[in-house]
Motif scaffolding. Structure first.
Motif, mmCIF file in Angstrom:
data_model
loop_
_atom_site.group_PDB
_atom_site.id
_atom_site.type_symbol
_atom_site.label_atom_id
_atom_site.label_comp_id
_atom_site.label_asym_id
_atom_site.label_seq_id
_atom_site.Cartn_x
_atom_site.Cartn_y
_atom_site.Cartn_z
ATOM 1 N N ASP A 168 4.982 -21.344 -0.522
ATOM 2 C CA ASP A 168 5.523 -20.934 0.770
ATOM 3 C C ASP A 168 4.702 -19.811 1.401
ATOM 4 O OD1 ASP A 168 7.411 -21.515 2.720
ATOM 5 O OD2 ASP A 168 8.696 -19.840 2.123
ATOM 6 N N ASN A 169 3.375 -19.951 1.342
ATOM 7 C CA ASN A 169 2.477 -18.908 1.845
ATOM 8 C C ASN A 169 1.365 -19.567 2.648
ATOM 9 O OD1 ASN A 169 0.370 -16.913 2.060
ATOM 10 N ND2 ASN A 169 1.430 -15.743 0.467
ATOM 11 N N ILE A 170 1.129 -19.080 3.852
ATOM 12 C CA ILE A 170 0.144 -19.678 4.738
ATOM 13 C C ILE A 170 -1.270 -19.568 4.190
ATOM 14 C CG2 ILE A 170 -0.231 -17.598 6.123
ATOM 15 C CD1 ILE A 170 -0.076 -21.239 7.379
ATOM 16 N N VAL A 171 -1.524 -18.543 3.371
ATOM 17 C CA VAL A 171 -2.853 -18.364 2.770
ATOM 18 C C VAL A 171 -3.188 -19.551 1.866
ATOM 19 C CG1 VAL A 171 -4.239 -16.918 1.228
ATOM 20 C CG2 VAL A 171 -2.783 -15.853 2.956
ATOM 21 N N THR A 172 -2.166 -20.123 1.250
ATOM 22 C CA THR A 172 -2.370 -21.284 0.378
ATOM 23 C C THR A 172 -2.957 -22.456 1.162
ATOM 24 O OG1 THR A 172 -0.439 -20.614 -0.908
ATOM 25 C CG2 THR A 172 -1.245 -22.858 -1.238
ATOM 26 N N LEU A 173 -2.467 -22.657 2.369
ATOM 27 C CA LEU A 173 -2.980 -23.735 3.213
ATOM 28 C C LEU A 173 -4.444 -23.487 3.571
ATOM 29 C CD1 LEU A 173 -2.519 -26.307 4.865
ATOM 30 C CD2 LEU A 173 -1.704 -24.852 6.739
ATOM 31 N N ALA A 174 -4.771 -22.259 3.917
ATOM 32 C CA ALA A 174 -6.150 -21.919 4.266
ATOM 33 C C ALA A 174 -7.087 -22.139 3.076
ATOM 34 C CB ALA A 174 -6.229 -20.469 4.737
ATOM 35 N N LEU A 175 -6.617 -21.820 1.876
ATOM 36 C CA LEU A 175 -7.420 -22.034 0.673
ATOM 37 C C LEU A 175 -7.679 -23.521 0.448
ATOM 38 C CD1 LEU A 175 -8.789 -20.694 -1.754
ATOM 39 C CD2 LEU A 175 -6.611 -20.876 -2.992
ATOM 40 N N ALA A 176 -6.677 -24.349 0.739
ATOM 41 C CA ALA A 176 -6.849 -25.803 0.621
ATOM 42 C C ALA A 176 -7.925 -26.303 1.581
ATOM 43 C CB ALA A 176 -5.522 -26.508 0.897
ATOM 44 N N PHE A 177 -7.970 -25.753 2.775
ATOM 45 C CA PHE A 177 -9.005 -26.103 3.745
ATOM 46 C C PHE A 177 -10.394 -25.870 3.151
ATOM 47 C CE2 PHE A 177 -5.701 -26.315 6.850
ATOM 48 C CZ PHE A 177 -6.216 -26.897 7.988
ATOM 49 N N VAL A 178 -10.577 -24.721 2.535
ATOM 50 C CA VAL A 178 -11.892 -24.348 1.996
ATOM 51 C C VAL A 178 -12.299 -25.257 0.843
ATOM 52 C CG1 VAL A 178 -13.242 -22.519 0.895
ATOM 53 C CG2 VAL A 178 -11.592 -21.941 2.689
ATOM 54 N N ILE A 179 -11.393 -25.474 -0.094
ATOM 55 C CA ILE A 179 -11.706 -26.265 -1.287
ATOM 56 C C ILE A 179 -12.081 -27.697 -0.916
ATOM 57 C CG2 ILE A 179 -10.735 -27.255 -3.404
ATOM 58 C CD1 ILE A 179 -8.978 -24.705 -3.610
ATOM 59 N N ILE A 180 -11.286 -28.326 -0.075
ATOM 60 C CA ILE A 180 -11.559 -29.716 0.307
ATOM 61 C C ILE A 180 -12.842 -29.824 1.121
ATOM 62 C CG2 ILE A 180 -10.712 -31.698 1.610
ATOM 63 C CD1 ILE A 180 -9.266 -31.186 -1.031
ATOM 64 N N GLN A 181 -13.076 -28.864 2.032
ATOM 65 C CA GLN A 181 -14.274 -28.947 2.852
ATOM 66 C C GLN A 181 -15.540 -28.805 2.025
ATOM 67 O OE1 GLN A 181 -14.194 -29.808 6.123
ATOM 68 N NE2 GLN A 181 -16.407 -30.020 5.883
ATOM 69 N N LEU A 182 -15.481 -28.026 0.948
ATOM 70 C CA LEU A 182 -16.626 -27.904 0.046
ATOM 71 C C LEU A 182 -16.947 -29.256 -0.586
ATOM 72 C CD1 LEU A 182 -18.761 -26.283 -1.476
ATOM 73 C CD2 LEU A 182 -16.992 -25.686 -3.169
ATOM 74 N N PHE A 183 -15.925 -29.980 -1.035
ATOM 75 C CA PHE A 183 -16.135 -31.316 -1.611
ATOM 76 C C PHE A 183 -16.663 -32.287 -0.552
ATOM 77 C CE2 PHE A 183 -13.154 -29.859 -4.987
ATOM 78 C CZ PHE A 183 -13.925 -30.211 -6.086
ATOM 79 N N ILE A 184 -16.155 -32.180 0.656
ATOM 80 C CA ILE A 184 -16.603 -33.058 1.739
ATOM 81 C C ILE A 184 -18.085 -32.831 2.036
ATOM 82 C CG2 ILE A 184 -16.389 -33.489 4.220
ATOM 83 C CD1 ILE A 184 -14.261 -34.799 2.462
ATOM 84 N N PHE A 185 -18.493 -31.596 2.051
ATOM 85 C CA PHE A 185 -19.909 -31.282 2.285
ATOM 86 C C PHE A 185 -20.790 -31.909 1.208
ATOM 87 C CE2 PHE A 185 -23.501 -28.525 1.155
ATOM 88 C CZ PHE A 185 -24.272 -28.668 2.312
ATOM 89 N N LEU A 186 -20.384 -31.763 -0.037
ATOM 90 C CA LEU A 186 -21.179 -32.299 -1.152
ATOM 91 C C LEU A 186 -21.236 -33.828 -1.107
ATOM 92 C CD1 LEU A 186 -19.932 -29.930 -4.015
ATOM 93 C CD2 LEU A 186 -22.119 -29.832 -2.797
ATOM 94 N N ILE A 187 -20.113 -34.463 -0.786
ATOM 95 C CA ILE A 187 -20.081 -35.934 -0.686
ATOM 96 C C ILE A 187 -21.007 -36.412 0.433
ATOM 97 C CG2 ILE A 187 -18.626 -37.902 -0.051
ATOM 98 C CD1 ILE A 187 -16.301 -36.417 -1.480
#
Length: 474
Positions: A168-187
């Motif tokens: 229940d923390n907005i920072v958690t959502l922002a962290l998800a953005f970063v993690i997934i985008q890193l994988f997307i860049f590598l793919i």
């Protein structure tokens, strides 16, 4: 007509992806608005807008320049991409450091600062990924970009929602953005290397200077566009607070979600316009005229429809707590029409080596937006921001259309306008007093509009020929 068919295929690929991306992204914002409340929603929109403006100064318009230059000089692909990658990385580090200093000087709360740092990291990764997407556009293989974008946002949705439900923390959502985008860049990097070109990182100082010189007109245009699109939330946050940002963003995000239509169509035709400008200007004239016609025909009923059912849309999506956003959506509805066709005029100016005129238009619109916001927001808050947005968009369209007409191609635009206007008037008279389900109302309105266009013979023989060739199988 193969060229027209390819435009259709690429537009369809990117449009499907953008529909998925915009729907998922919009769903994320709506979930934050309803689940975490308007204060957190306002804070998240402020952080998102601030991060977009900051990352623009690291991107400096390189992606736009790459599509045009590599479309013409594919043998220099690796040199352009590798040097651009290094330039972006250096600028990203500098901007990140400056952001840290600015936020600490302004004494923003810790949660807001962390939120911006994470979203800024996400934006930097996305900017580098978009650089690789430029290669897909150059080779007119946009389906790769479409698939990757869709998978990325859906992954962010799943990971972010799981995090929000448990923490229940907005920072958690922002962290998800970063993690997934890193994988997307590598793919994306793997696909580019295996399917298109084996990239080798090389730095050439003189060539990098050339890139910066080529990108300069694009960079100012991109900076102006970014400020123009996102400065409202930043200024509302500073002048009026997070709740005003939430009220404005609830309506503004709806209009932004609809811009995938002109955005993806314009990007699909951009490399083709760039290539044929030097070899067959008549084809460029034809694509421009027909594109203007179709985008106006789509933008007009969407704007009118949004205005008519603004209340239904806001209450359905956000609930009664955001009822104040209804008036903002009614104002911003007209932003859609002008944005649909200004996307086209802007892309055309870039493709015919007149990007400096696009920059002039965007610069004028950005400064007009800033000035109007300074005047209107203190007195009228989010309503003032909405008025500033629509006025600035009208300025942008007028300027870019004048430049296109003066330096490239002019045609009788009124022959295009009057039939859609008549059709939308019939649509409005037919649905304005109906009190029925919102989705049924949209369906009936669209049906009446397009039937009226057909009866008015808004589509001529060249349009029908185009459509036949687009759907014709080889």
């Amino acid at each position: 007509m193969n060229r027209i068919k390819r435009i259709a295929i690429n537009t369809l690929s990117l449009s499907i992806a953008e529909i998925v991306v915009k729907v998922v992204q919009f769903f994320i914002f709506v979930f934050v608005a309803r689940h975490l409340g308007n204060v957190i929603f306002g804070k998240f929109n402020f952080a998102y807008s601030f991060s977009i403006i900051a990352v623009i100064f690291a991107d400096i318009g390189i992606n736009y320049m790459l599509i045009r230059e590599i479309s013409r000089k594919k043998e220099l692909l690796n040199k352009f991409v590798s040097n651009s990658f290094i330039i972006k990385t250096v600028f990203s580090v500098i901007i990140f450091i400056l952001t840290i200093l600015i936020l600490n000087i302004l004494k923003y709360p810790l949660e807001t600062r962390v939120l911006i740092y994470l979203l800024l990291a996400y934006m930097f990764l996305r900017s580098h990924t978009e650089l690789l997407f430029s290669i897909f556009k150059v080779f007119e293989k946009m389906h790769y970009e479409a698939l990757i974008k869709s998978i990325g946002l859906i992954s962010i949705l799943v990971l972010g929602f799981v995090g929000l439900m448990f923490l229940d923390n907005i920072v958690t959502l922002a962290l998800a953005f970063v993690i997934i985008q890193l994988f997307i860049f590598l793919i994306t990097l793997v696909i580019v290397t295996k399917k298109f070109v084996k990239l080798k990182l090389e730095f050439d100082l003189n060539f990098s200077k050339k890139i910066l010189k080529l990108a300069f007109p694009f960079s100012l245009a991109v900076i102006f566009a970014g400020i123009y699109f996102h400065i409202d939330n930043v200024m509302l946050s500073i002048m009026k607070g997070d709740i005003s940002v939430a009220v404005y963003s609830a309506a503004y995000n709806i209009t932004l979600a609809l811009l995938f239509i002109p955005s993806m169509y314009s990007f699909a035709i951009y490399p083709i316009l760039s290539r044929y400008y030097e070899s067959d200007k008549k084809k460029v004239d034809f694509i421009y005229e027909r594109s203007f016609k179709y985008l106006f025909m789509l933008g007009l009923p969407i704007s009118v429809g949004l205005y008519i059912i603004a209340q239904n849309i806001i209450l359905f999506i956000y609930g009664p707590n955001y009822a104040t956003s209804i008036i903002v959506l009614k104002i911003l509805a007209w932003f859609i029409l002008f944005k649909f066709i200004s996307f086209l005029t802007g892309i055309l100016l870039s493709s015919i080596n007149k990007q400096k005129f696009r920059m002039y238009g965007q610069g004028t619109a950005a400064f007009a937006n800033l000035g109007l916001n300074f005047i209107l927001i203190p007195k009228y808050s989010f309503i003032g921001a909405g008025i500033a947005t629509i006025a600035s968009e009208l300025i942008l369209f007028t300027i870019t259309f004048i430049f296109v007409s003066k330096y490239f191609h002019i045609f009788n635009v009124f022959k295009i306008l009057y039939k859609p206007i008549l059709a939308v008037a019939v649509m409005t008279l037919a649905i304005i007093f109906l009190e029925i389900n919102m989705f049924l109302l949209i369906f009936i309105g669209a049906a009446i509009y397009f039937i009226t266009l057909y009866l008015l013979k808004a589509f001529d023989e060249r349009d029908r020929s185009l459509m036949k060739n687009i759907v014709k199988t080889r």
